[in-house]
Design a protein around this motif. Structure first.
Motif, short mmCIF file in Angstrom:
data_model
loop_
_atom_site.label_atom_id
_atom_site.label_comp_id
_atom_site.label_asym_id
_atom_site.label_seq_id
_atom_site.Cartn_x
_atom_site.Cartn_y
_atom_site.Cartn_z
N MET A 16 -7.53 3.60 -8.38
CA MET A 16 -7.10 2.21 -8.25
C MET A 16 -6.28 2.01 -6.98
O MET A 16 -6.38 1.00 -6.31
N VAL A 17 -5.45 2.99 -6.61
CA VAL A 17 -4.64 2.93 -5.40
C VAL A 17 -5.32 3.78 -4.33
O VAL A 17 -5.70 4.92 -4.59
N SER A 18 -5.47 3.25 -3.14
CA SER A 18 -5.98 4.03 -2.02
C SER A 18 -5.14 3.74 -0.78
O SER A 18 -4.60 2.64 -0.64
N TYR A 19 -5.07 4.74 0.10
CA TYR A 19 -4.18 4.58 1.25
C TYR A 19 -4.81 5.08 2.56
O TYR A 19 -4.10 5.44 3.50
N PHE A 20 -6.16 5.06 2.63
CA PHE A 20 -6.82 5.60 3.81
C PHE A 20 -6.53 4.79 5.07
O PHE A 20 -6.67 5.29 6.19
N GLN B 161 -3.78 -0.08 -0.59
CA GLN B 161 -4.74 -0.93 -1.31
C GLN B 161 -4.59 -0.79 -2.82
O GLN B 161 -4.52 0.31 -3.35
N LEU B 162 -4.54 -1.93 -3.49
CA LEU B 162 -4.52 -1.99 -4.95
C LEU B 162 -5.49 -3.07 -5.39
O LEU B 162 -5.38 -4.22 -4.96
N GLU B 163 -6.46 -2.68 -6.23
CA GLU B 163 -7.44 -3.63 -6.76
C GLU B 163 -8.11 -4.41 -5.64
O GLU B 163 -8.30 -5.62 -5.74
N GLY B 164 -8.45 -3.70 -4.56
CA GLY B 164 -9.20 -4.29 -3.46
C GLY B 164 -8.38 -5.09 -2.48
O GLY B 164 -8.95 -5.67 -1.54
N GLU B 165 -7.07 -5.14 -2.62
CA GLU B 165 -6.21 -5.94 -1.75
C GLU B 165 -5.25 -5.03 -1.01
O GLU B 165 -4.57 -4.20 -1.62
N GLY C 170 6.95 -10.66 -11.21
CA GLY C 170 7.68 -9.41 -11.15
C GLY C 170 6.97 -8.35 -10.33
O GLY C 170 7.18 -7.16 -10.54
N TYR C 171 6.13 -8.81 -9.37
CA TYR C 171 5.33 -7.92 -8.53
C TYR C 171 4.36 -7.07 -9.35
O TYR C 171 4.47 -7.00 -10.58
N LYS C 172 3.44 -6.44 -8.66
CA LYS C 172 2.58 -5.43 -9.29
C LYS C 172 3.21 -4.06 -9.03
O LYS C 172 3.59 -3.76 -7.90
N VAL C 173 3.28 -3.25 -10.08
CA VAL C 173 3.97 -1.96 -9.99
C VAL C 173 3.10 -0.89 -10.65
O VAL C 173 2.56 -1.10 -11.74
#
Length: 351
Positions: free
Chosen positions: A1-5, A121-125, A179-182
């Motif tokens: 779900m989380v990517s950081y490339f 990136q989280l959920e495509g954003e 409350g932001y996404k965490v």
């Protein structure tokens, strides 16, 4: 779900947080960590962000009183997102807050890292992210190096293994009003002292999306079958395993959960169906989490729950029977001569 490339580490501050019950103090750095080369940021990205690649649950920051501004992490992160020049100053406040909730006698001292990332990136954003991480466990590493036609050896104590993140959270700059996404990591989650990370430090509530609706419904049903049904119906363990297998089959084959359809196809008994609905309502009231009667089924949640749905019938210490299909092919009886129970299993081919 989380990517950081495509992500980058913009700034990081490091502080030390002790345990006030052990008469330990906190130590705050005066400036952010200086990143002098390209290797260290890459290693830090691997250490901090890789563990989140397999997370599915998404949370929001909250406060029991309903006023998000009273959530310390929400307040400090909002300050950083609004003005990143305040990053280090507010990272010190985050460290102080962590120290204030570290009152359990078993909580270990350690370094706390607050990082500011771009492009995670989280959920495509792709979003800006504030990461908070704590390193509690240190290890000793051996180093081998060439020396005078052979090799020498040295060691380094109290070093960090970058493949083992103890605690961490990523706070994404989106859905501020909620409350932001965490997303969160806690390697010792479940122990009494670990509650402080999610509940006392961050104050999280789980997001009520289809992943959590699927996961919660499967968990509620599992508890209902294994704990509640005995109070109302006489059932063998084989029958309970069959009910669990039927529920997992339903969730694997369907795209959408329908409560009435589920209880009819899986439980097949009006009294049991009503009992399950009441059990589900009690859960919703106790945890203040409404689970709709209809929702899209999350395949990831089903796969996760399938790992804890046991279809094993344990008989003393001698046998385990794995039941995956038709329960009519297994019969339970009692042998008077041996004064022991038995199961009779029917099959066509031995493999």
């Amino acid at each position: 779900m989380v990517s950081y490339f495509e992500a980058s580490l913009q700034s990081i501050s490091v502080h030390h947080v002790g345990n006030p019950l052990q008469d330990e103090r906190y130590a705050l750095s005066d400036t952010p960590l200086s990143l002098k080369d390209e290797i260290i940021p890459g290693l830090l990205m691997q250490y901090f962000l890789t563990p989140f690649e397999k997370t599915n649950e998404v949370y929001h920051l909250m406060h029991p009183g309903g006023d998000l501004e009273l959530n310390e992490i929400y307040h400090y992160c909002t300050g950083i997102f609004d003005d990143d020049t305040k990053f280090h100053e507010l990272s010190q406040q985050i460290a102080k807050h962590l120290y204030s909730v570290s009152g359990h006698p078993k909580i270990k001292a350690g370094e706390v890292y607050i990082g500011y990332f771009n492009g995670v990136q989280l959920e495509g954003e792709q979003l800006d992210v504030i990461g908070i991480f704590k390193s509690e466990n240190k290890e000793t590493f051996l180093k081998v190096y060439p020396q005078e036609g052979g090799f020498g050896m040295d060691y380094e104590e109290n070093a960090i293994n970058i493949n083992k993140l103890d605690k961490g959270c990523l706070i994404f700059n989106t859905h501020k009003i909620d409350g932001y996404k965490v997303v969160v990591i806690d390697k010792i989650n479940g122990s009494n002292e670990a509650v402080y990370w999610k509940d006392d430090f961050l104050k999280l509530k789980i997001r009520n999306d289809n992943f959590n609706q699927t996961s919660n419904t499967l968990s509620i049903y599992k508890n209902f079958v294994t704990q509640k049904l005995d109070d109302e119906f006489e059932m063998s363990k084989a029958d309970k395993i069959d009910l669990l297998n039927r529920s997992m089959k339903y969730f694997k084959e369907k795209d959408t959960f329908e409560l009435d359809e589920f209880t009819g196809e899986v439980l097949g008994n009006k009294e049991a169906a009503e009992s399950f609905k009441n059990y589900k309502n009690q859960y919703e009231q106790e945890f203040e989490t409404k689970i709709p009667d209809t929702f899209e089924i999350s395949d990831n949640a089903v796969k996760k729950q399938a790992r804890v749905y046991k279809s094993v019938l344990k008989l003393d210490k001698n046998f385990h029977i794995y039941i995956h299909g038709d329960k009519e092919l297994i019969e339970k009886g009692f042998d008077d001569a041996k004064a022991m129970s038995f199961y009779k299993v029917y099959f066509k081919q031995e493999e």
